[in-house]
Design a protein around this motif. Sequence first.
Motif, short mmCIF file in Angstrom:
data_model
loop_
_atom_site.label_atom_id
_atom_site.label_comp_id
_atom_site.label_asym_id
_atom_site.label_seq_id
_atom_site.Cartn_x
_atom_site.Cartn_y
_atom_site.Cartn_z
N ASN A 227 -7.05 -27.95 -10.43
CA ASN A 227 -6.94 -27.54 -9.02
C ASN A 227 -7.99 -28.22 -8.16
N LYS A 228 -9.20 -28.33 -8.69
CA LYS A 228 -10.27 -29.00 -7.94
C LYS A 228 -9.93 -30.45 -7.69
N LYS A 229 -9.42 -31.12 -8.72
CA LYS A 229 -9.08 -32.53 -8.57
C LYS A 229 -7.97 -32.72 -7.54
N GLN A 230 -7.00 -31.82 -7.55
CA GLN A 230 -5.90 -31.91 -6.57
C GLN A 230 -6.42 -31.75 -5.14
N LEU A 231 -7.50 -30.99 -5.02
CA LEU A 231 -8.10 -30.78 -3.70
C LEU A 231 -9.15 -31.83 -3.39
N GLY A 232 -9.36 -32.77 -4.32
CA GLY A 232 -10.35 -33.80 -4.11
C GLY A 232 -11.78 -33.33 -4.34
N LEU A 233 -11.94 -32.24 -5.07
CA LEU A 233 -13.27 -31.70 -5.33
C LEU A 233 -13.80 -32.17 -6.68
N ASP A 234 -15.13 -32.09 -6.83
CA ASP A 234 -15.77 -32.50 -8.08
C ASP A 234 -15.55 -31.44 -9.16
N ALA A 235 -14.96 -31.83 -10.28
CA ALA A 235 -14.72 -30.89 -11.39
C ALA A 235 -15.61 -31.21 -12.59
N GLU B 247 -16.76 -28.08 -14.80
CA GLU B 247 -15.73 -27.53 -15.69
C GLU B 247 -15.43 -28.48 -16.85
#
Length: 693
Positions: A600-608, A611
Amino acid sequence: MINVPEIFGENVFNENVMREKLPKEVFKKLMKTIELGASLDVSIANVVANAMKDWAVDKGATHYTHWFQPMTGVTAEKHDSFISPTAGGNVIMSFSGKELIQGEPDASSFPSGGLRATFEARGYTAWDPSSYAFVKDGTLYIPTAFCSYTGEVLDKKTPLLRSMDAISKQACRILKLFGKNVERVTTTVGPEQEYFLVDKKYYDQRKDLIFTGRTLFGAMSPKGQEMDDHYFGTIKPRVAAFMADLDEELWKYGILAKTKHNEVAPAQHEIAPIFSTTNTATDNNQLVMDVAKKVALQHGMVCLLHEKPFDGVNGSGKHNNWSMSTNQGENLLNPGNDPKENAQFMLILTAVISAVDKYAKLMRISVASAGNDHRLGANEAPPAIVSVFLGDELQSIVDDIIAGTHTAGTGSAKIQLGVTTLPVFSKDNTDRNRTSPFAFTGNRFEFRMPGSSQNIACINMMLNTAVADVFKRYADELEGAEDFDAALNALVKRELTAHQRVIFNGNGYDDSWVAEAEKRGLPNLKSTPEALACYDEFVDVFEGTGVLSETELLSRKEILLEEYAKLIKIESRTMVDMAKKDILPAVGSYTKELSEIACNKKQLGLDAALEIKELEKLSALASDTYDKIEVLSAAIAGAAAVEGVQEAADYQHDTVIPAMEQLRTVADELEVNTAAKYWPFPAYDKLLFGVNC
């Protein structure tokens, strides 16, 4: 408000009840058996049985049971009703002398170490009149011995009673040397009982506690016993209520429950009685453990008696405070004030020191169990090396005797040994050495090695036997001496010189003691299989004292080895079950959540990255856990090919236990890194602090 004197012993067919219920002559004959160890006059059995039945029925009893202590480590009982049919389809309540004296339980399913085949089922229980009968839960409990059809003992009580007879016989010989005609010497014991209390709702969620009595997995909580704030601390209300009810129940059974307090580890506590005759103390301690578990359940808790329920905090022992007393009330381990008494004390003290050294392996055998192996040598228990602590005053006297020197002591009194001066000791003439396995504490020895779940019958049987053997040797030598004083002086000096290696007043926890003990030639039997392998060395002493025949002794070795192997088998299988069915699925659920968050973070362009790092760590640990499960499973399977009880126990210790430890290490690391809501069973913080909140 409880009227303690009024309720004390109300459920016990004790001396006061017998005096009231029995004819005077019957009472005298029975008390002679109880107090002096005289043979039971069977002619009085019917009278005693009828009085006992009437008293028990008045207490609400409908049944009776011969209560015995087989080699299972717990007590056993078969309940029979008092009813007897009469004409017209009615019944009367009856109980005969024959039913009192002898019972016939099936012996085939109890451990016998090869003494009995399964198809040879007959066994006998025999009334032990020296231990009082009592009423519990609507049944009259009659303490009994247990033997096979062919007469070999199948229990822990009979050898204890034999050892009490053996030490009494030889101690009376010793006392006669000092001009005392004593009819009987009894050993006395005050067993301190340590235990843990955990909330039942947490216990019910732990298969390891249910099946084995200890936690096979569990990372240490952020707080343990580091602050020393639990030891002797304020007793929390929930625990205090349990302790109050436990005291009340024990007092009703005539058990001299005296002391209660918090122990060192969180959720750990202790109850200690006033000393009593060893046979009675043994029966009472079995009752203490049984009643404690029952009362704990009434308070929504479970009483854990395992020696090491939790890794990382103190385990639980059962300190065995042992002494000897004459039927005239003299404590033979009390130094006393009179020089003649002191000479007697020094001879008896020398005998005990000699016995502990000569039979150090036997002392270790007496406390050998899978549970106690986890405790001995840890930071709350003595090491597996058997040694004696005397304290500064007695040590000084021993040193003078060995060296032939004279050291004046303050407030000292002359003794008739001719080599030293013995101070007038107060009852607390030594410091407390918590690291010593066998410590003199003023008027008794405290044997600190026994584990909390163990039956003290075996422990005291072996201690009594060892001392009886030395007493016999001393009496044989001194009875024929032309000059008693000279012979006494020579014997004491010789024996203390020969056995001084076992005396150690230092820190038993220090690693340097292990090296020092090795230099002294003291045995260090670190594991139960290693200790039990030495059983064969003691055939002569047990046969010589009449406590156990060679067949009976070696059957016990086989029983204990089998028990050890079976316990480790249960623990290892439980570990595999929990790891496969609970831990790995729980970690899988958590990693699934982390994966979804990362996606979900990657889809939002956030750093994962966080995790992903956690996923990598958990995946590696889970993979390692799986590998360790496979290793342990292979070790478990390999046990089937091992032949011989000693070999089976050795295999469990050398192969299975290391595999268990490796699995636990990685699984506990998984717990630390898994979200609490996913972990499948209550963690240490809830178990250790759940009843103290």
